[in-house]
Scaffold this active site. Structure first.
Site, short mmCIF file in Angstrom:
data_model
loop_
_atom_site.label_atom_id
_atom_site.label_comp_id
_atom_site.label_asym_id
_atom_site.label_seq_id
_atom_site.Cartn_x
_atom_site.Cartn_y
_atom_site.Cartn_z
N CYS A 131 0.85 -1.19 0.00
CA CYS A 131 0.00 0.00 0.00
C CYS A 131 0.88 1.23 0.00
CB CYS A 131 -0.92 -0.01 1.23
SG CYS A 131 -1.77 1.55 1.49
N CYS A 149 0.54 3.36 3.15
CA CYS A 149 1.24 2.76 4.30
C CYS A 149 2.74 3.04 4.20
CB CYS A 149 1.00 1.26 4.35
SG CYS A 149 -0.63 0.79 4.98
N ASP A 176 -0.43 16.58 -1.96
CA ASP A 176 -0.80 15.70 -3.06
C ASP A 176 0.20 15.90 -4.21
OD1 ASP A 176 -3.74 14.21 -3.92
OD2 ASP A 176 -2.30 14.68 -5.51
N HIS A 224 -3.84 1.14 8.52
CA HIS A 224 -4.47 0.89 7.23
C HIS A 224 -5.97 0.65 7.40
CE1 HIS A 224 -4.58 -0.17 2.96
NE2 HIS A 224 -5.57 -0.97 3.33
N ASN A 236 -13.06 10.10 -1.38
CA ASN A 236 -13.57 9.27 -2.46
C ASN A 236 -13.62 7.82 -2.01
OD1 ASN A 236 -13.73 11.47 -4.26
ND2 ASN A 236 -11.55 11.29 -4.75
N GLY A 244 -14.33 7.33 -7.41
CA GLY A 244 -13.05 7.83 -7.93
C GLY A 244 -11.86 7.58 -7.02
N HIS A 294 -6.38 3.21 0.63
CA HIS A 294 -6.05 3.52 2.03
C HIS A 294 -6.79 4.83 2.28
CE1 HIS A 294 -2.76 3.73 5.37
NE2 HIS A 294 -3.59 4.74 5.57
N HIS A 318 -8.24 8.29 2.74
CA HIS A 318 -7.54 9.58 2.76
C HIS A 318 -8.56 10.69 2.54
CE1 HIS A 318 -7.40 7.80 -1.28
NE2 HIS A 318 -7.58 9.02 -1.75
N HIS A 338 -8.85 14.41 1.12
CA HIS A 338 -8.26 15.52 0.37
C HIS A 338 -8.67 16.83 1.05
CE1 HIS A 338 -7.50 13.23 -3.51
NE2 HIS A 338 -8.42 12.45 -2.97
P1 AMP Z 1 -8.09 9.29 -4.79
O1 AMP Z 1 -8.24 9.36 -6.29
O2 AMP Z 1 -9.16 9.95 -4.02
O3 AMP Z 1 -7.81 7.88 -4.33
O4 AMP Z 1 -6.81 10.15 -4.47
C1 AMP Z 1 -5.51 9.65 -4.49
C2 AMP Z 1 -4.61 10.85 -4.50
O5 AMP Z 1 -3.32 10.42 -4.10
C3 AMP Z 1 -4.46 11.53 -5.87
O6 AMP Z 1 -4.87 12.89 -5.76
C4 AMP Z 1 -2.98 11.40 -6.18
O7 AMP Z 1 -2.46 12.54 -6.82
C5 AMP Z 1 -2.38 11.21 -4.79
N1 AMP Z 1 -1.13 10.48 -4.72
C6 AMP Z 1 -0.85 9.27 -5.25
N2 AMP Z 1 0.40 8.90 -4.93
C7 AMP Z 1 0.92 9.89 -4.17
C8 AMP Z 1 2.17 10.10 -3.54
N3 AMP Z 1 3.16 9.20 -3.62
N4 AMP Z 1 2.37 11.25 -2.85
C9 AMP Z 1 1.37 12.17 -2.79
N5 AMP Z 1 0.17 12.03 -3.34
C10 AMP Z 1 -0.05 10.91 -4.04
#
Ligand code: AMP
Length: 113
Positions: free
Chosen positions: A3, A6, A29, A45, A86, A92, A97, A99, A101
């Protein structure tokens, strides 16, 4: 478990961390959608909001307290901002994991696409 969030929480991969405590980490992000765009995650997680339950629900309240603090510290609390979570394919969600935004720094449109 393989993950990416993680791994960010465990510092196995680098990220631009803006806040950390025992249970939560916040980082910018990689693909920002607004002048301020960071993610707040539990270190534990939890795959998505579908997996919030009586045993882990306190972390969600804590995450909102952290967001509230960061909004005040960074000074966007008064102008406003958006918290987005999301869930699953239609929601989307691309990283499994949970999160949150946090988007700020411009006037955001509604409804989402
Ligand atoms: P979601 O589409 O809601 O699952 O959002 C996942 C978010 O994680 C997206 O906005 C990606 O740009 C962001 N993301 C993916 N990998 C990384 C990373 N290594 N560091 C920072 N953000 C990330």
């Amino acid at each position: 478990m393989d993950c990416i969030f993680c791994k960010i929480a465990n510092k196995e991969i680098e990220s631009a961390i803006i806040y950390e405590d025992d249970s939560v980490i916040a980082f910018n992000d990689l693909n920002p959608q607004s002048p301020i765009h960071f993610l707040v995650i539990p270190k534990e997680h939890i795959s998505s909001a579908n997996d919030i339950n009586e045993d882990n629900k306190e972390i969600i309240g804590h995450i909102f307290c952290v967001i509230n603090k960061l909004a005040k510290d960074k000074g966007f609390d008064k102008d406003g901002y958006r918290i987005v979570n999301n869930i699953g394919k239609d929601g989307g969600q691309s990283v499994n994991h949970i999160h949150f935004h946090v988007l700020a720094g411009r006037s955001l449109q509604w409804p989402p696409g």
